[in-house]
Design a protein around this motif. Sequence first.
Motif, mmCIF file in Angstrom:
data_model
loop_
_atom_site.group_PDB
_atom_site.id
_atom_site.type_symbol
_atom_site.label_atom_id
_atom_site.label_comp_id
_atom_site.label_asym_id
_atom_site.label_seq_id
_atom_site.Cartn_x
_atom_site.Cartn_y
_atom_site.Cartn_z
ATOM 1 N N GLN A 171 0.809 -1.218 0.000
ATOM 2 C CA GLN A 171 0.000 0.000 0.000
ATOM 3 C C GLN A 171 0.845 1.273 0.000
ATOM 4 O O GLN A 171 0.293 2.380 -0.010
ATOM 5 C CB GLN A 171 -0.941 0.010 1.206
ATOM 6 C CG GLN A 171 -1.970 -1.104 1.197
ATOM 7 C CD GLN A 171 -3.061 -0.899 2.223
ATOM 8 O OE1 GLN A 171 -3.892 -0.003 2.094
ATOM 9 N NE2 GLN A 171 -3.065 -1.735 3.262
ATOM 10 N N ASN A 172 2.186 1.107 0.035
ATOM 11 C CA ASN A 172 3.088 2.266 0.028
ATOM 12 C C ASN A 172 2.704 3.266 1.119
ATOM 13 O O ASN A 172 2.553 4.469 0.879
ATOM 14 C CB ASN A 172 3.066 2.959 -1.340
ATOM 15 C CG ASN A 172 3.568 2.059 -2.446
ATOM 16 O OD1 ASN A 172 4.629 1.447 -2.330
ATOM 17 N ND2 ASN A 172 2.802 1.953 -3.518
ATOM 18 N N ALA A 173 2.544 2.738 2.326
ATOM 19 C CA ALA A 173 2.079 3.591 3.416
ATOM 20 C C ALA A 173 2.532 3.042 4.762
ATOM 21 O O ALA A 173 2.926 1.875 4.887
ATOM 22 C CB ALA A 173 0.554 3.703 3.396
ATOM 23 N N VAL A 174 2.477 3.914 5.759
ATOM 24 C CA VAL A 174 2.716 3.540 7.150
ATOM 25 C C VAL A 174 1.415 3.759 7.908
ATOM 26 O O VAL A 174 0.790 4.820 7.787
ATOM 27 C CB VAL A 174 3.841 4.384 7.775
ATOM 28 C CG1 VAL A 174 4.005 4.045 9.254
ATOM 29 C CG2 VAL A 174 5.152 4.164 7.034
ATOM 30 N N LEU A 195 4.449 6.337 1.976
ATOM 31 C CA LEU A 195 5.871 6.042 1.864
ATOM 32 C C LEU A 195 6.067 4.929 0.845
ATOM 33 O O LEU A 195 5.635 3.797 1.059
ATOM 34 C CB LEU A 195 6.439 5.619 3.221
ATOM 35 C CG LEU A 195 7.952 5.430 3.310
ATOM 36 C CD1 LEU A 195 8.681 6.735 3.019
ATOM 37 C CD2 LEU A 195 8.344 4.913 4.690
ATOM 38 N N GLN A 196 6.697 5.250 -0.270
ATOM 39 C CA GLN A 196 6.880 4.292 -1.348
ATOM 40 C C GLN A 196 7.672 3.076 -0.881
ATOM 41 O O GLN A 196 8.766 3.199 -0.337
ATOM 42 C CB GLN A 196 7.612 4.964 -2.522
ATOM 43 C CG GLN A 196 7.745 4.102 -3.769
ATOM 44 C CD GLN A 196 6.410 3.865 -4.452
ATOM 45 O OE1 GLN A 196 5.517 4.709 -4.393
ATOM 46 N NE2 GLN A 196 6.262 2.718 -5.097
ATOM 47 N N GLY A 197 7.101 1.886 -1.092
ATOM 48 C CA GLY A 197 7.792 0.652 -0.736
ATOM 49 C C GLY A 197 8.111 0.533 0.737
ATOM 50 O O GLY A 197 9.145 -0.034 1.107
ATOM 51 N N ALA A 198 7.248 1.049 1.605
ATOM 52 C CA ALA A 198 7.513 1.057 3.052
ATOM 53 C C ALA A 198 7.909 -0.332 3.545
ATOM 54 O O ALA A 198 7.244 -1.324 3.255
ATOM 55 C CB ALA A 198 6.272 1.546 3.795
ATOM 56 N N PHE A 199 8.995 -0.401 4.289
ATOM 57 C CA PHE A 199 9.502 -1.700 4.748
ATOM 58 C C PHE A 199 9.964 -1.605 6.204
ATOM 59 O O PHE A 199 9.219 -1.865 7.119
ATOM 60 C CB PHE A 199 10.635 -2.175 3.831
ATOM 61 C CG PHE A 199 10.822 -3.661 3.819
ATOM 62 C CD1 PHE A 199 10.333 -4.423 2.772
ATOM 63 C CD2 PHE A 199 11.482 -4.308 4.855
ATOM 64 C CE1 PHE A 199 10.494 -5.807 2.752
ATOM 65 C CE2 PHE A 199 11.650 -5.677 4.853
ATOM 66 C CZ PHE A 199 11.154 -6.436 3.802
#
Length: 215
Positions: A171-174, A195-199
């Motif tokens: 979802q590219n999110a926090v 956040l793109q590609g949140a990991f």
Amino acid sequence: MHASATILKRLAHANLGPPDRLRQVLLRVQVSAASIDEGKTAPEVIYDGNTVSHLKAPGGVAMDNYFVYWLNKAGAPKAGTLIRGLQYATAETIQNASAGVKLLAGNAPKCYGVCLAGGNIFYTDEASRLYGINRASTSRHVVRTISSSLQAPRGCVSDGAGTVYVADKSQNAVFRFPSNMDDLMPRAMVKAADLQGAFGLAIHDVGYQAPGILR
């Protein structure tokens, strides 16, 4: 850095020699200002998959003042999902390397992020779920599903003030949720940031301002 600190790292499927010597280990690096200046920051093995059956492709790692907790990305059904070990255990200090290791949960085959918040441990699986479990040593360690609405949950972190943040890679999110609960129960996930590609996540304390989220 004025005081010594402990840094825990996990090494999964690292080729440290010929293919038949593939190792899966949990490493510890103890650092201080002096050791950094002198270049003495070599890691030491605290748990090795060759002698600890509950260490299999380790993923997320968290620690408190006494224990280290880790997730296995290839755990179920034998190695387990969430494991607790003594933070300062070594092959030299205990005769049996598995003596201080305890299986806390074995509910998911592949997990990524783990974080401690108050008296609870939260961790994410590969697909959509965030789980919670009480970390008291006297607890029965019953796993509860906190959310199943995520799409690819990865890292999680607590701000120490009652909120846990969870990265969702798909979802590219926090997302965030209130973690200060005595009885674990489902919680709604609220988007905290795009956040793109949140990991991986960490909390950066910026004094009196609100904590920042770092990828």
